[in-house]
Design a protein around this motif. Structure first.
Motif, PDB file in Angstrom:
ATOM      1  N   ILE A 173       0.844  -1.199   0.000  1.00 48.47           N
ATOM      2  CA  ILE A 173       0.000   0.000   0.000  1.00 48.47           C
ATOM      3  C   ILE A 173       0.878   1.247   0.000  1.00 48.47           C
ATOM      4  O   ILE A 173       1.783   1.397   0.824  1.00 48.47           O
ATOM      5  CB  ILE A 173      -0.951   0.004   1.207  1.00 48.47           C
ATOM      6  CG1 ILE A 173      -1.989  -1.120   1.053  1.00 48.47           C
ATOM      7  CG2 ILE A 173      -1.656   1.356   1.339  1.00 48.47           C
ATOM      8  CD1 ILE A 173      -2.904  -1.279   2.241  1.00 48.47           C
ATOM      9  N   ALA A 174       0.619   2.134  -0.948  1.00 44.72           N
ATOM     10  CA  ALA A 174       1.413   3.340  -1.159  1.00 44.72           C
ATOM     11  C   ALA A 174       0.484   4.554  -1.207  1.00 44.72           C
ATOM     12  O   ALA A 174      -0.747   4.405  -1.268  1.00 44.72           O
ATOM     13  CB  ALA A 174       2.198   3.215  -2.469  1.00 44.72           C
ATOM     14  N   PRO A 175       1.044   5.762  -1.185  1.00 45.02           N
ATOM     15  CA  PRO A 175       0.194   6.956  -1.243  1.00 45.02           C
ATOM     16  C   PRO A 175      -0.797   6.949  -2.408  1.00 45.02           C
ATOM     17  O   PRO A 175      -1.929   7.433  -2.269  1.00 45.02           O
ATOM     18  CB  PRO A 175       1.207   8.100  -1.382  1.00 45.02           C
ATOM     19  CG  PRO A 175       2.407   7.598  -0.647  1.00 45.02           C
ATOM     20  CD  PRO A 175       2.462   6.121  -0.955  1.00 45.02           C
ATOM     21  N   GLY A 176      -0.381   6.382  -3.544  1.00 43.26           N
ATOM     22  CA  GLY A 176      -1.286   6.354  -4.687  1.00 43.26           C
ATOM     23  C   GLY A 176      -2.547   5.557  -4.436  1.00 43.26           C
ATOM     24  O   GLY A 176      -3.613   5.885  -4.976  1.00 43.26           O
ATOM     25  N   HIS A 177      -2.450   4.509  -3.631  1.00 43.34           N
ATOM     26  CA  HIS A 177      -3.641   3.731  -3.305  1.00 43.34           C
ATOM     27  C   HIS A 177      -4.631   4.568  -2.509  1.00 43.34           C
ATOM     28  O   HIS A 177      -5.856   4.446  -2.694  1.00 43.34           O
ATOM     29  CB  HIS A 177      -3.255   2.487  -2.495  1.00 43.34           C
ATOM     30  CG  HIS A 177      -2.474   1.472  -3.271  1.00 43.34           C
ATOM     31  ND1 HIS A 177      -1.097   1.437  -3.257  1.00 43.34           N
ATOM     32  CD2 HIS A 177      -2.881   0.456  -4.080  1.00 43.34           C
ATOM     33  CE1 HIS A 177      -0.686   0.443  -4.028  1.00 43.34           C
ATOM     34  NE2 HIS A 177      -1.740  -0.172  -4.542  1.00 43.34           N
ATOM     35  N   ILE A 178      -4.120   5.400  -1.622  1.00 44.58           N
ATOM     36  CA  ILE A 178      -4.997   6.262  -0.828  1.00 44.58           C
ATOM     37  C   ILE A 178      -5.598   7.359  -1.699  1.00 44.58           C
ATOM     38  O   ILE A 178      -6.814   7.597  -1.674  1.00 44.58           O
ATOM     39  CB  ILE A 178      -4.220   6.867   0.357  1.00 44.58           C
ATOM     40  CG1 ILE A 178      -3.748   5.745   1.293  1.00 44.58           C
ATOM     41  CG2 ILE A 178      -5.074   7.876   1.117  1.00 44.58           C
ATOM     42  CD1 ILE A 178      -2.834   6.206   2.404  1.00 44.58           C
ATOM     43  N   SER A 179      -4.769   8.013  -2.511  1.00 47.01           N
ATOM     44  CA  SER A 179      -5.254   9.091  -3.373  1.00 47.01           C
ATOM     45  C   SER A 179      -6.393   8.618  -4.272  1.00 47.01           C
ATOM     46  O   SER A 179      -7.338   9.365  -4.543  1.00 47.01           O
ATOM     47  CB  SER A 179      -4.112   9.633  -4.234  1.00 47.01           C
ATOM     48  OG  SER A 179      -3.119  10.246  -3.444  1.00 47.01           O
ATOM     49  N   ALA A 180      -6.297   7.359  -4.725  1.00 46.65           N
ATOM     50  CA  ALA A 180      -7.311   6.822  -5.640  1.00 46.65           C
ATOM     51  C   ALA A 180      -8.655   6.620  -4.973  1.00 46.65           C
ATOM     52  O   ALA A 180      -9.666   6.423  -5.661  1.00 46.65           O
ATOM     53  CB  ALA A 180      -6.817   5.497  -6.224  1.00 46.65           C
ATOM     54  N   LEU A 181      -8.697   6.671  -3.646  1.00 47.03           N
ATOM     55  CA  LEU A 181      -9.941   6.441  -2.915  1.00 47.03           C
ATOM     56  C   LEU A 181     -10.510   7.720  -2.306  1.00 47.03           C
ATOM     57  O   LEU A 181     -11.527   7.673  -1.613  1.00 47.03           O
ATOM     58  CB  LEU A 181      -9.716   5.400  -1.813  1.00 47.03           C
ATOM     59  CG  LEU A 181      -9.380   3.991  -2.307  1.00 47.03           C
ATOM     60  CD1 LEU A 181      -8.948   3.108  -1.140  1.00 47.03           C
ATOM     61  CD2 LEU A 181     -10.575   3.370  -3.032  1.00 47.03           C
ATOM     62  N   LEU A 182      -9.888   8.854  -2.574  1.00 50.16           N
ATOM     63  CA  LEU A 182     -10.361  10.111  -2.010  1.00 50.16           C
ATOM     64  C   LEU A 182     -11.447  10.736  -2.887  1.00 50.16           C
ATOM     65  O   LEU A 182     -11.576  10.421  -4.073  1.00 50.16           O
ATOM     66  CB  LEU A 182      -9.191  11.084  -1.847  1.00 50.16           C
ATOM     67  CG  LEU A 182      -8.069  10.617  -0.915  1.00 50.16           C
ATOM     68  CD1 LEU A 182      -6.989  11.689  -0.814  1.00 50.16           C
ATOM     69  CD2 LEU A 182      -8.597  10.259   0.465  1.00 50.16           C
ATOM     70  N   ASP A 183     -12.207  11.653  -2.308  1.00 52.33           N
ATOM     71  CA  ASP A 183     -13.290  12.313  -3.044  1.00 52.33           C
ATOM     72  C   ASP A 183     -12.770  13.115  -4.232  1.00 52.33           C
ATOM     73  O   ASP A 183     -13.516  13.394  -5.170  1.00 52.33           O
ATOM     74  CB  ASP A 183     -14.054  13.257  -2.107  1.00 52.33           C
ATOM     75  CG  ASP A 183     -14.785  12.542  -0.988  1.00 52.33           C
ATOM     76  OD1 ASP A 183     -14.878  11.299  -1.036  1.00 52.33           O
ATOM     77  OD2 ASP A 183     -15.267  13.227  -0.062  1.00 52.33           O
ATOM     78  N   THR A 184     -11.502  13.487  -4.195  1.00 51.57           N
ATOM     79  CA  THR A 184     -10.916  14.364  -5.211  1.00 51.57           C
ATOM     80  C   THR A 184     -10.170  13.600  -6.299  1.00 51.57           C
ATOM     81  O   THR A 184      -9.396  14.198  -7.044  1.00 51.57           O
ATOM     82  CB  THR A 184      -9.941  15.345  -4.530  1.00 51.57           C
ATOM     83  OG1 THR A 184      -8.991  14.590  -3.744  1.00 51.57           O
ATOM     84  CG2 THR A 184     -10.688  16.297  -3.600  1.00 51.57           C
ATOM     85  N   VAL A 185     -10.394  12.311  -6.408  1.00 48.85           N
ATOM     86  CA  VAL A 185      -9.586  11.468  -7.288  1.00 48.85           C
ATOM     87  C   VAL A 185      -9.575  11.955  -8.729  1.00 48.85           C
ATOM     88  O   VAL A 185      -8.569  11.820  -9.430  1.00 48.85           O
ATOM     89  CB  VAL A 185     -10.062  10.000  -7.209  1.00 48.85           C
ATOM     90  CG1 VAL A 185     -11.511   9.851  -7.657  1.00 48.85           C
ATOM     91  CG2 VAL A 185      -9.149   9.088  -8.025  1.00 48.85           C
ATOM     92  N   ASP A 186     -10.670  12.545  -9.207  1.00 48.65           N
ATOM     93  CA  ASP A 186     -10.739  12.957 -10.611  1.00 48.65           C
ATOM     94  C   ASP A 186     -10.396  14.431 -10.814  1.00 48.65           C
ATOM     95  O   ASP A 186     -10.633  14.981 -11.893  1.00 48.65           O
ATOM     96  CB  ASP A 186     -12.132  12.666 -11.168  1.00 48.65           C
ATOM     97  CG  ASP A 186     -13.220  13.435 -10.443  1.00 48.65           C
ATOM     98  OD1 ASP A 186     -13.002  13.827  -9.284  1.00 48.65           O
ATOM     99  OD2 ASP A 186     -14.312  13.640 -11.037  1.00 48.65           O
ATOM    100  N   LEU A 187      -9.824  15.071  -9.797  1.00 50.23           N
ATOM    101  CA  LEU A 187      -9.507  16.498  -9.887  1.00 50.23           C
ATOM    102  C   LEU A 187      -8.006  16.709 -10.034  1.00 50.23           C
ATOM    103  O   LEU A 187      -7.213  15.862  -9.629  1.00 50.23           O
ATOM    104  CB  LEU A 187     -10.008  17.219  -8.629  1.00 50.23           C
ATOM    105  CG  LEU A 187     -11.502  17.103  -8.339  1.00 50.23           C
ATOM    106  CD1 LEU A 187     -11.832  17.788  -7.015  1.00 50.23           C
ATOM    107  CD2 LEU A 187     -12.335  17.705  -9.470  1.00 50.23           C
ATOM    108  N   PRO A 188      -7.595  17.869 -10.581  1.00 57.02           N
ATOM    109  CA  PRO A 188      -6.157  18.157 -10.652  1.00 57.02           C
ATOM    110  C   PRO A 188      -5.573  18.262  -9.245  1.00 57.02           C
ATOM    111  O   PRO A 188      -6.288  18.592  -8.289  1.00 57.02           O
ATOM    112  CB  PRO A 188      -6.112  19.521 -11.365  1.00 57.02           C
ATOM    113  CG  PRO A 188      -7.453  19.711 -11.977  1.00 57.02           C
ATOM    114  CD  PRO A 188      -8.422  18.952 -11.150  1.00 57.02           C
ATOM    115  N   PRO A 189      -4.282  18.004  -9.100  1.00 58.71           N
ATOM    116  CA  PRO A 189      -3.644  18.188  -7.792  1.00 58.71           C
ATOM    117  C   PRO A 189      -3.861  19.614  -7.283  1.00 58.71           C
ATOM    118  O   PRO A 189      -3.868  20.571  -8.073  1.00 58.71           O
ATOM    119  CB  PRO A 189      -2.165  17.921  -8.070  1.00 58.71           C
ATOM    120  CG  PRO A 189      -2.155  17.072  -9.296  1.00 58.71           C
ATOM    121  CD  PRO A 189      -3.328  17.525 -10.117  1.00 58.71           C
ATOM    122  N   LEU A 190      -4.036  19.743  -5.979  1.00 58.27           N
ATOM    123  CA  LEU A 190      -4.268  21.060  -5.397  1.00 58.27           C
ATOM    124  C   LEU A 190      -2.983  21.882  -5.429  1.00 58.27           C
ATOM    125  O   LEU A 190      -1.939  21.443  -4.943  1.00 58.27           O
ATOM    126  CB  LEU A 190      -4.761  20.917  -3.956  1.00 58.27           C
ATOM    127  CG  LEU A 190      -5.071  22.228  -3.220  1.00 58.27           C
ATOM    128  CD1 LEU A 190      -6.179  22.986  -3.921  1.00 58.27           C
ATOM    129  CD2 LEU A 190      -5.447  21.949  -1.775  1.00 58.27           C
TER     130      LEU A 190
END
Length: 247
Positions: A173-190
């Protein structure tokens, strides 16, 4: 300070230093009203006008994605009448502005569990999301009943369940796995987080997404935020050197 007529566009051209994605913690409605000896609802109404100005300005400036912290998961602790007032203003905003958003190609998104609101508000939000889903212009994200700690806990639960079922090795499990499950997954990086009213804290907003975002704090109360204030914040962003941990 740049005027509306001469303001450059930000984030729309390839290779531009951006920002592509700007988020705002809209703070200070109550203090704005108190300074004028007005009820808090007057501050919230003035805050809605600031939202309109900022959404239009962001589009004019070429910002790809604008995320606004409208109602946190902790805001349910406020007096019932204030929640009723805020919900009513949300419904009025959608009714009054949806046509303009749609005509300008704005895609509406919501992060957080907006279905906790009363049925009339939920129905209006559903209609707005469906109507603008295929728009290809900018994206306006409204955070409703949103809390970053809850968002991260939900992602952790999903990964734990996948590990229990043998679908993922917990050791990989890496940061990318978490990012893919967040509400913002389809948005550009903040890129840039703005907070108004002089407070300097994140208030449980986009904690994961803020890892390498630039933070900008202004003493201006949210109802007083305008085009020039947004241009100033973006100018400050563009003056910084972003290394993302490198040299």
């Amino acid at each position: 300070m740049a005027s509306k007529a001469t303001s450059p566009r930000f984030g729309s051209d390839r290779g531009s230093p951006g920002p592509r994605h700007v988020a705002i913690i809209m703070d200070g409605n109550g203090r704005w009203a108190k300074k004028r000896m007005l009820p808090r609802v007057a501050g919230h109404k003035a805050g809605v006008e600031a939202v309109r100005r900022t959404v239009r300005s962001a589009r004019e400036l070429g910002i790809e994605c604008l995320t606004l912290y409208a109602f946190s998961s902790e805001n349910w602790k406020r007096p019932e009448q204030e929640i009723v007032d805020l919900t009513g203003l949300l419904k009025h905003f959608i009714r009054a502005d949806l046509d303009e958003f749609h005509e300008n190609g704005v895609r509406l998104r919501v992060i957080g569990d907006y279905r906790a609101f009363e049925p009339g508000a939920v129905a209006l939000i559903d209609e707005a999301l469906a109507r603008t889903r295929d728009n290809k212009g900018s994206t306006l994200v409204i955070a409703l009943n949103y809390g970053a700690q809850d968002e991260l806990a939900r992602a952790a639960r999903t990964l734990a369940q996948q590990a229990v079922r043998g679908e993922i090795d917990p050791n990989i499990i890496a940061p990318g796995h978490i990012s893919a499950l967040l509400d913002t997954v389809d948005l550009p990086p903040l890129d840039l987080l703005i907070r108004t009213s002089g407070e300097q804290r994140l208030s449980n907003f986009l904690l994961w997404q803020c890892a390498y975002a630039e933070l900008y704090f202004t003493d201006r109360l949210w109802p007083d935020f305008d085009h020039d204030a947004l241009v100033e914040a973006i100018g400050n962003f563009r003056s910084r050197e972003r290394r993302f941990g490198g040299l």
